[in-house]
Design an enzyme around this catalytic site. Structure first.
Site, mmCIF file in Angstrom:
data_model
loop_
_atom_site.group_PDB
_atom_site.id
_atom_site.type_symbol
_atom_site.label_atom_id
_atom_site.label_comp_id
_atom_site.label_asym_id
_atom_site.label_seq_id
_atom_site.Cartn_x
_atom_site.Cartn_y
_atom_site.Cartn_z
ATOM 1 N N SER A 1 -25.903 -39.730 -8.477
ATOM 2 C CA SER A 1 -25.759 -38.749 -7.403
ATOM 3 C C SER A 1 -26.804 -37.654 -7.608
ATOM 4 O O SER A 1 -26.851 -37.027 -8.664
ATOM 5 C CB SER A 1 -24.340 -38.174 -7.472
ATOM 6 O OG SER A 1 -24.179 -37.157 -6.527
ATOM 7 N N LYS B 1 -27.600 -41.833 -4.491
ATOM 8 C CA LYS B 1 -26.804 -41.075 -3.508
ATOM 9 C C LYS B 1 -27.411 -39.694 -3.394
ATOM 10 O O LYS B 1 -27.581 -39.007 -4.406
ATOM 11 C CB LYS B 1 -25.349 -41.015 -3.985
ATOM 12 C CG LYS B 1 -24.501 -39.889 -3.404
ATOM 13 C CD LYS B 1 -23.035 -40.125 -3.709
ATOM 14 C CE LYS B 1 -22.323 -38.839 -4.083
ATOM 15 N NZ LYS B 1 -20.898 -39.054 -4.385
ATOM 16 N N LYS C 1 -27.139 -35.879 -2.018
ATOM 17 C CA LYS C 1 -26.261 -34.854 -1.477
ATOM 18 C C LYS C 1 -26.952 -34.276 -0.244
ATOM 19 O O LYS C 1 -28.161 -33.991 -0.288
ATOM 20 C CB LYS C 1 -26.053 -33.750 -2.520
ATOM 21 C CG LYS C 1 -25.201 -34.214 -3.688
ATOM 22 C CD LYS C 1 -23.782 -34.491 -3.216
ATOM 23 C CE LYS C 1 -22.827 -34.614 -4.380
ATOM 24 N NZ LYS C 1 -21.443 -34.834 -3.921
ATOM 25 N N ASP D 1 -23.957 -38.049 0.716
ATOM 26 C CA ASP D 1 -22.650 -37.412 0.563
ATOM 27 C C ASP D 1 -22.742 -35.971 1.056
ATOM 28 O O ASP D 1 -23.523 -35.175 0.526
ATOM 29 C CB ASP D 1 -22.240 -37.433 -0.925
ATOM 30 C CG ASP D 1 -20.838 -36.873 -1.156
ATOM 31 O OD1 ASP D 1 -20.158 -36.526 -0.168
ATOM 32 O OD2 ASP D 1 -20.432 -36.786 -2.328
ATOM 33 N N GLU E 1 -20.840 -40.433 3.153
ATOM 34 C CA GLU E 1 -19.606 -40.018 2.473
ATOM 35 C C GLU E 1 -19.150 -38.647 2.976
ATOM 36 O O GLU E 1 -19.933 -37.698 3.002
ATOM 37 C CB GLU E 1 -19.896 -39.983 0.958
ATOM 38 C CG GLU E 1 -18.707 -39.626 0.074
ATOM 39 C CD GLU E 1 -19.079 -39.707 -1.421
ATOM 40 O OE1 GLU E 1 -20.105 -40.337 -1.766
ATOM 41 O OE2 GLU E 1 -18.352 -39.107 -2.231
ATOM 42 N N ASP F 1 -14.028 -39.483 0.599
ATOM 43 C CA ASP F 1 -13.829 -39.037 -0.781
ATOM 44 C C ASP F 1 -12.688 -38.018 -0.756
ATOM 45 O O ASP F 1 -11.521 -38.371 -0.970
ATOM 46 C CB ASP F 1 -15.164 -38.458 -1.301
ATOM 47 C CG ASP F 1 -15.064 -37.756 -2.658
ATOM 48 O OD1 ASP F 1 -13.955 -37.663 -3.209
ATOM 49 O OD2 ASP F 1 -16.092 -37.275 -3.169
ATOM 50 N N LYS G 1 -11.529 -41.576 -6.985
ATOM 51 C CA LYS G 1 -11.605 -40.737 -8.184
ATOM 52 C C LYS G 1 -10.174 -40.595 -8.680
ATOM 53 O O LYS G 1 -9.319 -40.062 -7.957
ATOM 54 C CB LYS G 1 -12.153 -39.352 -7.841
ATOM 55 C CG LYS G 1 -13.621 -39.333 -7.434
ATOM 56 C CD LYS G 1 -14.047 -37.939 -7.007
ATOM 57 C CE LYS G 1 -15.506 -37.917 -6.578
ATOM 58 N NZ LYS G 1 -15.838 -36.697 -5.808
ATOM 59 N N GLY H 1 -17.371 -39.811 -9.225
ATOM 60 C CA GLY H 1 -17.475 -39.074 -10.481
ATOM 61 C C GLY H 1 -17.322 -37.587 -10.247
ATOM 62 O O GLY H 1 -17.512 -37.100 -9.130
HETATM 63 O O1 SMG Z 1 -20.111 -37.493 -11.845
HETATM 64 O O2 SMG Z 1 -22.053 -38.251 -11.207
HETATM 65 C C1 SMG Z 1 -21.070 -37.519 -11.059
HETATM 66 C C2 SMG Z 1 -21.048 -36.594 -9.867
HETATM 67 C C3 SMG Z 1 -20.950 -37.368 -8.610
HETATM 68 O O3 SMG Z 1 -21.606 -36.366 -6.578
HETATM 69 C C4 SMG Z 1 -20.745 -36.494 -7.393
HETATM 70 N N1 SMG Z 1 -19.534 -35.916 -7.255
HETATM 71 O O4 SMG Z 1 -18.320 -35.338 -3.972
HETATM 72 O O5 SMG Z 1 -18.687 -37.161 -4.998
HETATM 73 C C5 SMG Z 1 -18.709 -35.933 -4.982
HETATM 74 C C6 SMG Z 1 -19.201 -35.094 -6.142
HETATM 75 C C7 SMG Z 1 -18.169 -34.085 -6.550
HETATM 76 C C8 SMG Z 1 -18.503 -33.283 -7.763
HETATM 77 S S1 SMG Z 1 -19.799 -32.231 -7.547
HETATM 78 C C9 SMG Z 1 -19.779 -31.135 -8.846
HETATM 79 MG MG MG Z 2 -18.213 -37.102 -2.722
#
Ligand code: SMG
Ligand code: MG
Length: 371
Positions: free
Chosen positions: A135, A161, A163, A189, A214, A239, A263, A291
């Site tokens: 991510s 992925k 953001k 995402d 996402e 999510d 998750k 994650g």
């Molecule tokens: O653990 O690699 C990881 C982070 C993956 O993008 C990630 N998580 O919305 O999926 C999500 C975000 C939430 C946590 S962001 C601090």
């Molecule tokens: Mg997410």
């Protein structure tokens, strides 16, 4: 198993680079670990709540308080506990799924260690290694984004992925697609950053052959997700909205998503996470493991979860060095874009006591009768 104590430990674990999402920037991880001390074995749980309630309503200080004041006393009073009993025993306390998941994970680890069974086997895992994605946070510039993505591809990550948020969506996606080609598995995402006024930006993402989009809209708004899903070729993945097996079934029934990010922390634990995977499989929906910037402890359990049969897309289960210069377990190292599923009993990793001690900012021990 008789629970003798719960040790709550807060760590400050610096990230190798800041991680920017539509809701904020993380520069280090404020981790709450719980150790379940029992008459048979000890076990560890990791809380996924962030330091502020900006991804979901839970946050780490609140999780610690609800564990201390409401959840731990109920668990102690229950007498003999098993991981399967944790959910029902804690059910009278509403919500607080991340806090509950932490306790369930600690009890589950202890129970499986006592029985010599690895978590993946207990959950019904079918793979020895899992495919990993990464991510990638919102970058200061497109050039910096391309450099970061290129580094991850060189490392072997099997999907990227990005953001996104309004203003950081079409152009970064176009740049990554053009630089790295059509074969790159690419998804985005939004962490709920869009609304009716910005939906047209999401429609433009339909041209880039993304694996999925996402969580574009806010957690409760399944209807808006369903109506966007009708207009796009790209599948919608949820999510934040998926808080339970029931929520997953409802979202799928409404047409709000075709893919689910699971998750364990967000849904109250690994047992509910496995149930969601089963329900999605029955409804023909693939899932993948999300994650929350977990340390090696939470990552080990996530990798076990990702070994279940319906986890059909690469997860946000990246190697330790994507997050931390120093992990609190033996580091997870990417081999050919995959991580090995732990085979040791329980969650299957050892904590590095010296590292944990050095990162500890706070500790409290809860015991029966005194909580
Ligand atoms: O653990 O690699 C990881 C982070 C993956 O993008 C990630 N998580 O919305 O999926 C999500 C975000 C939430 C946590 S962001 C601090
Ligand atoms: Mg997410």
């Amino acid at each position: 198993m008789k629970l003798e104590a719960l040790e709550l430990r807060r760590l400050d674990v610096p990230l190798v680079r800041p991680f920017r999402t539509s809701f904020g920037v993380q520069t280090s991880r404020d981790v709450l670990l719980v150790r379940a001390v029992s008459d048979e074995a000890d076990g560890w749980g990791e809380c996924v709540a962030l330091s502020a309630p900006i991804y979901s309503s839970e946050y780490v200080e609140g999780a610690q308080a609800v564990i201390r004041d409401h959840l731990a006393p109920r668990l102690f009073k229950a007498g003999d506990v098993t991981a399967r009993a944790v959910g029902p025993v804690l059910a009278p306390v509403l919500g607080h799924r991340m806090a509950k998941a932490t306790l369930e994970m600690a009890v589950l680890d202890a129970e499986l260690c006592a029985h010599g069974m690895p978590l993946a086997q207990y959950l019904g895992g079918v793979r020895e290694r899992v495919e990993c994605g990464v991510s990638v946070g919102i970058a200061p510039t497109i050039d910096e984004l391309l450099e970061e993505v290129g580094g991850y591809i060189d490392h072997g990550y099997r999907r990227i992925k990005l953001k996104i948020q309004p203003g950081w969506d079409v152009e970064p996606v176009r740049a990554v697609r053009e630089s790295f080609g059509e074969d790159l598995l690419l998804q985005v995402d939004a962490n709920a950053a869009y609304d009716a006024g910005t939906t047209s930006l999401l429609e433009r993402l339909d041209d880039f052959n993304l694996l999925l989009i996402e969580q574009p809209f806010e957690e409760e708004d399944l209807q808006q997700h369903a109506s966007l899903a009708e207009r796009l070729r790209t599948p919608i993945c949820l999510d934040e909205s998926i808080t339970s097996a029931r929520a997953a079934a409802e979202a799928i029934r409404m047409g709000a998503c075709r893919i689910v990010n699971i998750k364990a922390g967000r849904v109250g634990g690994y047992l509910e996470a496995a149930r969601i995977s089963d329900i999605c499989a029955a409804l023909g929906v693939s899932v993948w493991c999300g994650g929350m910037l977990e340390t090696g402890l939470g990552r080990a359990a996530n990798v076990a979860l990702a070994s279940l049969p319906n986890f059909r897309l690469p997860g946000d289960t990246s190697a330790s060095d994507r997050y931390y210069a120093e992990d609190i377990t033996e580091p997870f190292v990417l081999v050919d874009g995959m991580l090995p599923v732990p085979t040791a009993p329980g969650v299957g990793v050892e904590l590095r006591v010296d590292v944990v001690e050095a990162m500890t900012t706070q500790m409290e021990t809860l015991v029966p009768g005194l909580t």
